[in-house]
Design a protein around this motif. Structure first.
Motif: not given
Length: 154
Positions: A74-98
């Motif tokens: 279910l991980h990939a399906q749940n990852a669609r919730a990223a569309a609800s994160v307004r600063n997703f690009d920043q999160v990927l840069q600052t917390h890629p492992q989390l």
């Protein structure tokens, strides 16, 4: 904190404590992951939430397991919730492992609850005193400001 130990804790006492502090909404974090449940709690109320990434308690080994590529179906399906994160690009840069931890469905409970900001610290303290040692303030609800996405991860 061990996964089995945390998953075996009953939530009844925690729910009573949350209610005594005026909890306005609560869910157990299960198959939708933390982010999915947070989105489900914020959208109907038309509010936004700021998630304090560094405050999210993690089970021992969770980061290493996801880092090794071990995920649920279910991980990939749940990852669609990223569309609800307004600063997703920043999160990927600052917390890629989390980031993957937020959408991981391999949870067995733990509660996500809304408590008024001015009551939150006392509520956390009482929960910790009653055996819920990993309790933390992991974010705050904010007014909707028409920005893209109801969630901001800090």
């Amino acid at each position: 904190m061990g996964a089995l130990t945390e998953m075996a804790k009953p939530s009844g006492k925690a729910a009573d404590i949350l209610a005594s502090h005026g909890c306005t909404g609560c869910t157990d974090v299960t198959g939708f992951g933390l982010l999915g449940h947070l989105v489900e709690m914020t959208k109907p109320s038309q509010v936004h939430a700021e998630l304090f990434m560094q405050s999210v308690p993690l089970l021992n080994g969770a980061q290493e397991t996801l880092g090794a590529g071990v995920t649920s179906s279910l991980h990939a399906q749940n990852a669609r919730a990223a569309a609800s994160v307004r600063n997703f690009d920043q999160v990927l840069q600052t917390h890629p492992q989390l980031w993957p931890i937020l959408v991981d469905p391999q949870t067995g409970g733990g509660l996500l609850a809304g408590v008024a900001w001015e009551k939150a610290e006392a509520c956390v303290q009482e929960l910790r005193e009653n055996g819920y040692g990993s309790t933390a303030i992991i974010g705050k609800v904010t007014k909707q400001d028409h920005a893209v996405g109801p969630i901001q991860i800090l």
